[in-house]
Design an enzyme around this catalytic site. Structure first.
Site, PDB file in Angstrom:
ATOM      1  N   HIS A 162       0.855  -1.192   0.000  1.00  0.00           N
ATOM      2  CA  HIS A 162       0.000   0.000   0.000  1.00  0.00           C
ATOM      3  C   HIS A 162       0.890   1.240   0.000  1.00  0.00           C
ATOM      4  O   HIS A 162       1.889   1.293   0.723  1.00  0.00           O
ATOM      5  CB  HIS A 162      -0.900  -0.004   1.242  1.00  0.00           C
ATOM      6  N   HIS A 200       1.532  11.125  -2.180  1.00  0.00           N
ATOM      7  CA  HIS A 200       0.318  10.931  -1.399  1.00  0.00           C
ATOM      8  C   HIS A 200      -0.428  12.254  -1.384  1.00  0.00           C
ATOM      9  O   HIS A 200      -0.015  13.201  -0.707  1.00  0.00           O
ATOM     10  CB  HIS A 200       0.663  10.479   0.021  1.00  0.00           C
TER      11      HIS A 200
END
Length: 592
Positions: free
Chosen positions: A125, A171
């Site tokens: 992830h 991110h």
């Protein structure tokens, strides 16, 4: 100071005498049983030991000779005799790398010809993050590390760069520093198949414009060329097998926004046409199938809906091609986004397979009311579970929960650390470490009444794992001598147990041995298992501290269904999952 120096020298002396002086009585007795009266174990004796104690039924005399030959490579120790090996040499074999708990020669041995949905897949992830989720650097380095460990699913979050003319990976909505997408793609190509020849899946989280999607399509196709698995814009009716996808790169993401908008417009148009047709039929005195009563009319209505769905599907593929053709063709595994709640998300389409993603909170809520639906869904389709957004420190959830229900892509923050990752590493030590582990048959089948496996049910015991924890060594070599205590040797104890379905999950512990760098516990534990196919044996060593938190001394997790029976040398790993150079425990595994 003099007292401490004496203690260190004494421990150093014990380090090289431990096998003779401190070996458990059972090990000594076995050597006596399988050796001559003069204390020599011949090759023939060792061969018999391999078969009868180590349960290596296929072991040959040549295998025993190879062990003896490997012992001859050891230096500084006079442990070999002309006609065989001494007790010290025998101990070196038991504690050595040549005697691991998982077979070093087995390699990939699961059936690899089933669809991808039949496998647990080693999944990362936010694979590009070097640390926390808010302010760490984005880099290709953690991607490379993950691939070298055997991870097969890499996640990349794509965003426009600062000038909006290229694509970065970062991110979104955080202070993480970006890394160019092309750098990540090239690193994946270079390192994808270092640890495994089986396919690497790139899951793209898409936050880019249509023109940048076209640029991504060009990047991906030029970078991977024939390595890229591109079945076209059509959704797959069934996933290919890992075997058929060796050395291939697979892209998985959602359809372009323009396609979704076109699909929504088409659905509205179909509803409008239905309404118009119904009004026309009513005006002409004909009964509308939607309004008619009886089973026959209901059946006609269902058939009509299926035809409409097929029309939507065909038109949607055209809409995709009209949106960003090259980008759409990249997508081999489509994500699903349906309206109508989780029940509709888990609807199984016999004509196509998809991927669904749920964060850990939604997944845990889903299993409460839809656990059986999830298992049925994952028999054909892929399910990805990922950490909740509040795990800003890159911590992880318990991956066992996803595996209980057949989720193939249980995604963890590989840049994190702790027990969840230990379990992940343990699961994927199976099947030669290739990153694909065949799911148990009970997760892939349904009964006569469509019933499926219930991980929380009370099931009969299939087998019992008997574990003997003999002794440990290596801390004196791998740790600073004041790491555990400034003035005395450590007080080690071992925790051993099972991570698996709820009925099987348990942890037990040995007693604490005070002031000993080479502890000999010699304790035995039994673990009844109802689902050994999903079980991992957990091993953890700590140094007991009366006044503070116990100090960590090593850990490992091993897949129960691949354990080698017999007396084995179990290497331990540090908190981050890296193997120590010398620390290991001598254990015995038996199934009764």
């Amino acid at each position: 100071m003099l007292k401490q120096t004496y203690r260190v020298c004494f421990c150093f002396h014990r380090r090289f005498k431990l096998h003779v002086a401190e070996a458990p009585d059972e090990i000594k007795s076995l050597f006596v049983q399988y050796s001559e009266k003069n204390g020599i174990m011949t090759v023939d004796h060792l061969h018999r030991f391999l078969i009868e104690v180590q349960k290596e039924e296929r072991a040959t005399r040549e295998d025993a000779q190879a062990i003896v030959d490997s012992l001859r490579q050891l230096k500084h120790l006079n442990i070999l005799l002309k006609k065989g090996i001494s007790f010290e040499a025998f101990s070196k074999y038991l504690f050595g790398d040549i005697n691991p708990p998982l077979s070093p020669n087995q390699g990939v041995h699961h059936d690899m010809d089933a669809p991808l949905s039949h496998y647990f897949i080693y999944t990362g992830h936010n694979s590009y993050l070097t640390g926390n989720q808010l302010s760490s650097d984005c880099s290709d380095v953690p991607i490379i590390k993950a691939l070298h460990r055997g991870v097969r699913v890499i996640e990349l979050d794509m965003w426009p760069n600062s000038s909006k003319d290229d694509v970065d990976v970062l991110h979104g909505g955080t202070l993480t520093t970006p890394v160019p997408l092309i750098k990540c793609l090239r690193s994946i190509k270079e390192h994808a198949f270092v640890a495994s020849e089986y396919p690497v899946i790139i899951t793209l989280e898409d936050h880019i414009t249509l023109d940048l999607q076209a640029k991504v399509a060009k990047m991906v196709t030029q970078t991977y060329g024939d390595m890229l698995f591109s079945p076209g814009s059509e959704c797959l009716k069934e996933f290919p097998s890992p075997e058929s996808l060796k050395w291939r790169i697979i892209v998985s993401t959602k359809q372009p926004k323009k396609y979704l908008e076109a699909l929504e417009m088409k659905e509205k148009e179909i509803e409008k046409q239905k309404s118009k047709a119904a009004n026309n039929e009513e005006a002409s005195g004909k009964e509308s199938p939607q309004l008619g009563g009886g089973d026959s009319a209901a059946g006609d209505s269902n058939d009509s809906d299926e035809e409409d769905n097929e029309e939507i599907h065909e038109d949607s593929n055209k809409a995709q091609r009209d949106a960003v053709p090259a980008y759409v063709r990249l997508i081999a595994i489509h994500t699903v986004k349906r309206k109508g709640g989780l029940k509709n998300y888990l609807r199984i389409d016999p004509d196509k397979v998809t991927r669904l993603s749920l964060n850990e909170q939604k997944f845990q809520s889903a299993v409460i009311g839809h656990g059986k639906d999830i298992i049925r869904f994952t028999q054909r389709n892929l399910l990805r579970v990922f950490p909740k957004a509040t795990r800003i420190d890159s911590s992880n959830y318990n991956p066992m929960i996803g595996w209980w229900y057949g989720a193939q892509m249980v995604a963890l923050n590989m840049q994190g650390h702790g027990k969840s990752l230990w379990l992940m590493h343990g699961m994927f030590r199976a099947n030669g470490g290739c990153g694909y582990v065949k799911k148990p048959e009970f997760l892939m089948t349904s009964g006569a009444d469509n019933e499926v496996f219930d991980p929380k049910a009370t099931l009969p015991v299939k087998t019992t794992l008997k574990v003997t924890v003999y002794m440990g060594e290596g801390w004196y070599s791998d740790f600073d001598h004041t790491h555990f205590d400034a003035y005395s040797p450590p007080d080690f104890y071992t925790r051993v147990g099972i991570a698996g379905v709820p009925a099987d999950t348990v942890m037990k512990r040995t007693g604490t041995l005070e002031d000993n760098w080479t502890p000999v516990w010699n304790e035995e534990f039994e673990f009844p298992l109802t689902a050994p196919e999903l079980a991992l044996v957990r091993i953890e060593v700590n140094d007991y501290d009366f006044s503070e938190k116990d100090d960590f001394g090593g850990q490992t997790c091993l897949p129960v269904r691949e354990l080698r029976r017999g007396i084995r040398s179990v290497p331990l790993h540090n908190y981050e999952g890296e193997k120590y150079r010398s620390v290991r425990i001598l254990m015995r595994f038996e199934f009764i």
